[in-house]
Design a protein around this motif. Structure first.
Motif, PDB file in Angstrom:
ATOM      1  N   ALA A  20       0.828   3.592   2.081  1.00  0.00           N
ATOM      2  CA  ALA A  20       1.255   3.807   3.475  1.00  0.00           C
ATOM      3  C   ALA A  20       2.449   2.929   3.818  1.00  0.00           C
ATOM      4  CB  ALA A  20       0.092   3.522   4.419  1.00  0.00           C
ATOM      5  N   GLU A  21       2.426   1.674   3.365  1.00  0.00           N
ATOM      6  CA  GLU A  21       3.549   0.765   3.647  1.00  0.00           C
ATOM      7  C   GLU A  21       4.814   1.208   2.923  1.00  0.00           C
ATOM      8  OE1 GLU A  21       0.761  -3.226   4.338  1.00  0.00           O
ATOM      9  OE2 GLU A  21       1.666  -2.806   2.384  1.00  0.00           O
ATOM     10  N   PHE A  28       9.500  -9.090  -2.067  1.00  0.00           N
ATOM     11  CA  PHE A  28       8.170  -9.275  -1.455  1.00  0.00           C
ATOM     12  C   PHE A  28       7.252  -9.999  -2.429  1.00  0.00           C
ATOM     13  CE2 PHE A  28       8.565  -5.137   1.216  1.00  0.00           C
ATOM     14  CZ  PHE A  28       9.395  -5.807   2.087  1.00  0.00           C
ATOM     15  N   THR A  80       0.863  -1.177   0.000  1.00  0.00           N
ATOM     16  CA  THR A  80       0.000   0.000   0.000  1.00  0.00           C
ATOM     17  C   THR A  80       0.901   1.229   0.000  1.00  0.00           C
ATOM     18  OG1 THR A  80      -0.064   0.206   2.399  1.00  0.00           O
ATOM     19  CG2 THR A  80      -1.699  -1.248   1.395  1.00  0.00           C
ATOM     20  N   MET A 136       3.433  -7.217   6.952  1.00  0.00           N
ATOM     21  CA  MET A 136       4.285  -6.351   6.136  1.00  0.00           C
ATOM     22  C   MET A 136       4.990  -5.315   7.001  1.00  0.00           C
ATOM     23  SD  MET A 136       5.448  -5.921   3.181  1.00  0.00           S
ATOM     24  CE  MET A 136       4.407  -6.802   2.011  1.00  0.00           C
ATOM     25  N   VAL A 137       4.274  -4.763   7.984  1.00  0.00           N
ATOM     26  CA  VAL A 137       4.889  -3.775   8.874  1.00  0.00           C
ATOM     27  C   VAL A 137       6.043  -4.415   9.644  1.00  0.00           C
ATOM     28  CG1 VAL A 137       4.510  -2.353  10.917  1.00  0.00           C
ATOM     29  CG2 VAL A 137       2.841  -2.336   9.060  1.00  0.00           C
ATOM     30  N   PHE A 159      -2.202  -0.490   6.530  1.00  0.00           N
ATOM     31  CA  PHE A 159      -1.054  -1.317   6.919  1.00  0.00           C
ATOM     32  C   PHE A 159      -1.492  -2.750   7.198  1.00  0.00           C
ATOM     33  CE2 PHE A 159       0.180   2.970   8.384  1.00  0.00           C
ATOM     34  CZ  PHE A 159       1.402   3.098   7.758  1.00  0.00           C
ATOM     35  N   ARG A 160      -0.704  -3.704   6.721  1.00  0.00           N
ATOM     36  CA  ARG A 160      -0.925  -5.093   7.112  1.00  0.00           C
ATOM     37  C   ARG A 160       0.155  -5.470   8.115  1.00  0.00           C
ATOM     38  NH1 ARG A 160      -0.313  -6.786   1.144  1.00  0.00           N
ATOM     39  NH2 ARG A 160       0.989  -4.941   1.403  1.00  0.00           N
ATOM     40  N   LEU A 181       6.146   4.112   4.795  1.00  0.00           N
ATOM     41  CA  LEU A 181       6.776   3.656   6.038  1.00  0.00           C
ATOM     42  C   LEU A 181       8.179   3.120   5.747  1.00  0.00           C
ATOM     43  CD1 LEU A 181       6.487   2.943   9.115  1.00  0.00           C
ATOM     44  CD2 LEU A 181       5.771   0.661   8.365  1.00  0.00           C
TER      45      LEU A 181
END
Lengths: 244, 104
Positions: A42-43, A64, A40, B9-10, B5-6, A46
């Protein structure tokens, strides 16, 4: 604010701009590739925010997508980033005066260009102040985050980076950094050994180990060559380095 | 609403961040534990920037295709006389022209 301090900040911002321009396309590229590989926005953001190491971020999101075991992904990212161990060792002499908190913050931002700029500044006898270091670091960090988001939003619109010629920017930028060290002792032997070593390692061992192995070749040559009289051993045929 | 967020993955990203931060702090910790730095190690450390950064350039020039090699060579010549921004601009123009007229 003293004029010395504002001169420092101006210098750092000017250098930060050059870094951001050359690295920026890769932040956009990373955002686009990450979203393309199922992250995403957001990911992806991050990852840019807390890993903050472009090449390894691209390697990571590439893996991934391939059902690779998580520990192997982490190991690959570690391998791509291993050169930073050398950076933090080499830069130690210039930032000893940082407090522990300043070091903790400073090392977080230690990317290739920041290392090269700090090393050059320290080497030329100018004190590497925390303000200068962080101004340069943050002036690259913030655009990196914003452009990651932009890349994620644009997604596949960018397509092939080759088509608009941005794939040449990073190698050329790194070459510019290399040239900045051309007045150092044994510059040509070191560059030659690293270049040959990295290409050989790429061929026989594979990526990303060619970075560490190639660097090791150059560093070993520097350690083995005579160190005394570095000035006299200045390679001939190179123009004298002017003040940048 | 779309997922931001998953958790798995985080976790992966946080571990990657810790591994990266370890490389950025590790060399400093190792080097400052030494009482004094031998001259050969000093020479080795001083070769770090050129040695590492070269490995990010030469393989790209060798394996990146004739267009990449051309752009890097042009930028190298330019870099002997100009600054970084000019190198970037000249290298970019070189690769665009080369791709337009030579490799198509």
């Amino acid at each position: 604010m003293s004029s010395e301090r504002s001169a420092e900040i101006r210098d750092a911002l000017r250098r930060g701009l050059a870094v951001a321009v050359s690295a920026g396309p890769f932040a956009v590229l990373f955002g686009a590739v990450a979203v393309d590989n199922g992250l995403t926005i957001a990911e992806a953001t991050l990852m840019s925010a807390i890993v903050y190491a472009g090449a390894s971020q691209l390697v990571g999101v590439e893996l991934f997508n391939h059902n690779v075991a998580p520990w192997l992904i982490i190991l690959s990212i570690f391998a791509v980033n291993f050169r930073h161990v050398l950076y933090s060792a080499a830069i130690a002499r210039h930032i000893r005066h940082f407090t522990l908190g300043q070091k903790l913050a400073g090392f977080f931002l230690l990317i290739d260009p920041l290392f090269a700029e700090a090393e050059r500044r320290g080497e030329s006898g100018v004190r590497v102040s925390f303000v200068w270091y962080m101004t340069l670091g943050i002036s690259v960090y913030l655009p990196w985050l914003l452009l990651t988001v932009l890349g994620g939003v644009l997604g596949n619109l960018i397509g092939d980076p080759r088509a608009i010629g941005i794939d040449v920017l990073l190698p050329i930028y790194f070459m510019g950094l290399v040239l900045g060290f051309r007045s150092r002792a044994n510059f040509l032997p070191v560059v030659f050994a690293s270049g040959v070593g990295s290409v050989a390692a790429l061929h026989f061992v594979g990526s990303p180990w060619h970075v560490s192995l190639g660097a090791l070749a150059g560093i070993t040559v520097a350690a083995l060559l005579p160190t005394d009289g570095g000035e006299a051993e200045e390679p001939v045929g190179l123009p004298v380095k002017g003040e940048a | 609403m779309e997922t931001l967020f998953r958790p798995d993955m985080v976790w992966l990203i946080v571990c990657a961040a810790l591994a990266t931060y370890a490389t950025r702090f590790g060399g400093y910790v190792l080097i400052t534990r030494m009482k004094r730095i031998p001259p050969r190690m000093e020479a080795a450390l001083s070769a770090v920037p050129a040695a590492v950064l070269t490995t990010l350039v030469v393989p790209a020039a060798v394996t990146g295709g004739i267009d990449m090699a051309f752009a890097i060579l042009v930028a190298l010549v330019a870099g002997m006389r100009t600054g970084t921004m000019a190198m970037l601009a000249i290298g970019w123009v070189a690769v665009m022209v080369f791709r337009q007229f030579v490799t198509g």
